[in-house]
Write a protein that holds these residues in place. Sequence first.
Motif, PDB file in Angstrom:
ATOM      1  N   GLN A  65      34.608 -28.024   6.582  1.00  0.00           N
ATOM      2  CA  GLN A  65      35.635 -28.591   5.707  1.00  0.00           C
ATOM      3  C   GLN A  65      35.308 -30.034   5.344  1.00  0.00           C
ATOM      4  O   GLN A  65      35.559 -30.482   4.217  1.00  0.00           O
ATOM      5  CB  GLN A  65      36.996 -28.499   6.383  1.00  0.00           C
ATOM      6  N   LYS A  66      34.743 -30.804   6.276  1.00  0.00           N
ATOM      7  CA  LYS A  66      34.358 -32.162   5.986  1.00  0.00           C
ATOM      8  C   LYS A  66      33.274 -32.210   4.901  1.00  0.00           C
ATOM      9  O   LYS A  66      33.202 -33.163   4.120  1.00  0.00           O
ATOM     10  CB  LYS A  66      33.840 -32.849   7.243  1.00  0.00           C
ATOM     11  N   LEU A  67      32.457 -31.155   4.857  1.00  0.00           N
ATOM     12  CA  LEU A  67      31.399 -31.082   3.846  1.00  0.00           C
ATOM     13  C   LEU A  67      31.875 -30.357   2.599  1.00  0.00           C
ATOM     14  O   LEU A  67      31.082 -30.151   1.663  1.00  0.00           O
ATOM     15  CB  LEU A  67      30.184 -30.342   4.420  1.00  0.00           C
ATOM     16  N   ASP A  68      33.164 -29.961   2.591  1.00  0.00           N
ATOM     17  CA  ASP A  68      33.742 -29.244   1.450  1.00  0.00           C
ATOM     18  C   ASP A  68      32.982 -27.958   1.177  1.00  0.00           C
ATOM     19  O   ASP A  68      32.706 -27.582   0.041  1.00  0.00           O
ATOM     20  CB  ASP A  68      33.729 -30.131   0.193  1.00  0.00           C
ATOM     21  N   LEU A  69      32.646 -27.230   2.275  1.00  0.00           N
ATOM     22  CA  LEU A  69      31.887 -25.982   2.159  1.00  0.00           C
ATOM     23  C   LEU A  69      32.688 -24.781   2.589  1.00  0.00           C
ATOM     24  O   LEU A  69      32.151 -23.678   2.697  1.00  0.00           O
ATOM     25  CB  LEU A  69      30.602 -26.059   2.998  1.00  0.00           C
ATOM     26  N   ILE A  70      33.963 -24.972   2.896  1.00  0.00           N
ATOM     27  CA  ILE A  70      34.786 -23.852   3.300  1.00  0.00           C
ATOM     28  C   ILE A  70      36.231 -24.144   2.939  1.00  0.00           C
ATOM     29  O   ILE A  70      36.640 -25.316   2.920  1.00  0.00           O
ATOM     30  CB  ILE A  70      34.650 -23.582   4.819  1.00  0.00           C
ATOM     31  N   ALA A 129      28.539 -19.977  -1.389  1.00  0.00           N
ATOM     32  CA  ALA A 129      28.551 -18.521  -1.569  1.00  0.00           C
ATOM     33  C   ALA A 129      27.873 -17.810  -0.402  1.00  0.00           C
ATOM     34  O   ALA A 129      28.338 -16.766   0.066  1.00  0.00           O
ATOM     35  CB  ALA A 129      27.853 -18.160  -2.883  1.00  0.00           C
ATOM     36  N   ARG A 130      26.781 -18.412   0.090  1.00  0.00           N
ATOM     37  CA  ARG A 130      26.064 -17.784   1.199  1.00  0.00           C
ATOM     38  C   ARG A 130      26.877 -17.829   2.486  1.00  0.00           C
ATOM     39  O   ARG A 130      26.882 -16.871   3.273  1.00  0.00           O
ATOM     40  CB  ARG A 130      24.722 -18.496   1.395  1.00  0.00           C
ATOM     41  N   ILE A 131      27.577 -18.923   2.717  1.00  0.00           N
ATOM     42  CA  ILE A 131      28.421 -19.038   3.908  1.00  0.00           C
ATOM     43  C   ILE A 131      29.527 -17.994   3.861  1.00  0.00           C
ATOM     44  O   ILE A 131      29.846 -17.343   4.863  1.00  0.00           O
ATOM     45  CB  ILE A 131      29.015 -20.456   4.017  1.00  0.00           C
ATOM     46  N   ARG A 132      30.126 -17.804   2.683  1.00  0.00           N
ATOM     47  CA  ARG A 132      31.197 -16.798   2.529  1.00  0.00           C
ATOM     48  C   ARG A 132      30.676 -15.413   2.895  1.00  0.00           C
ATOM     49  O   ARG A 132      31.379 -14.622   3.546  1.00  0.00           O
ATOM     50  CB  ARG A 132      31.704 -16.806   1.083  1.00  0.00           C
ATOM     51  N   VAL A 133      29.441 -15.111   2.465  1.00  0.00           N
ATOM     52  CA  VAL A 133      28.870 -13.782   2.732  1.00  0.00           C
ATOM     53  C   VAL A 133      28.558 -13.607   4.219  1.00  0.00           C
ATOM     54  O   VAL A 133      28.841 -12.563   4.813  1.00  0.00           O
ATOM     55  CB  VAL A 133      27.585 -13.579   1.893  1.00  0.00           C
TER      56      VAL A 133
END
Length: 314
Positions: free
Chosen positions: A308-313, A289-293
Amino acid sequence: MDCNILIERVVARIRSTGARKLSYAGRLTLVNSVLNTLHNYWGSIFLIPKAVVRRIEAICRSYFWDGGSEYQRAPLIAWDRVCCRKEEGGLGVIKAENWNITSVGKLVNWLYTNADRLWVQWVHHIYLKDQDWHNYVPPADSNWNWRNICKVKGLISSGYVNNHWIHDPKGYNIKSGYGLLQGGHPSVGWYKDVWDAWCVPKHSIICWLIKQEALNTREKLFRLQISDSNQYSIDPRCMGLSLLQQRVCRMTLAAFWYCVWIERNAWRMDNCLKCPQRVVQEIRRLVYARIRVKTAGAVKMQDRIWLQKLDLIV
């Protein structure tokens, strides 16, 4: 007695239900932006009695640590340390007594610079009478407020050379005067890691407490044989990462320590503990959520692949 209304106003601000339920970060914001500003107008005119100022500081200290106006236990960290700048290992809370002194210091500066003000002319006519202001000593029977102004002169006079304020080329201001009274402290190496703009503020506060060894999280993990060392040292800058990747590491670490702290309290208070997988999911959700913001979708290809490798985006 005349100044007790200030104490009543400070207490009234923290008695609301919303104020009591704020996190450490929320309470810090309220202390700095509301509680520490209620006395600013009075404090710019005269020295507020020490008993009143120290009572206001005690209320701010109690509210920050416990959410109320009275705190019976010893605080986790000394208030003087909390009042240091963030770069110096504190939280940047304004120390009310020093702020009051430097606010009255504006009157002292008017006399040093012989400002074109009616009050300055009145002081020269009634008190100074052609005496040198730098060496002036007030009579014992002079006005109480005038004696306090002269007391402030003694506290900040080291900042003047030949009647010129040397700590700011633009002349005296409250910020530079406050810095003189607070003094300087060595900077801490972990400042940027804890207070990175990408970190959630309430996560940063918990990391700050850990860095001050107020929560003893590392020691407890070591005693429980969960960790093979009671020392912690991770510096993303040494890992060859881009700026965004460094900030994500700091943010993730802050979220991790925050969630550990929450789970520890849940176990101690309610004998309830989430499974590790749920804690990991919660950390991932907070970081995602913080990365999106913070990125708003504008991410370099290299960083996007890494996330993407960390499944964070997505």
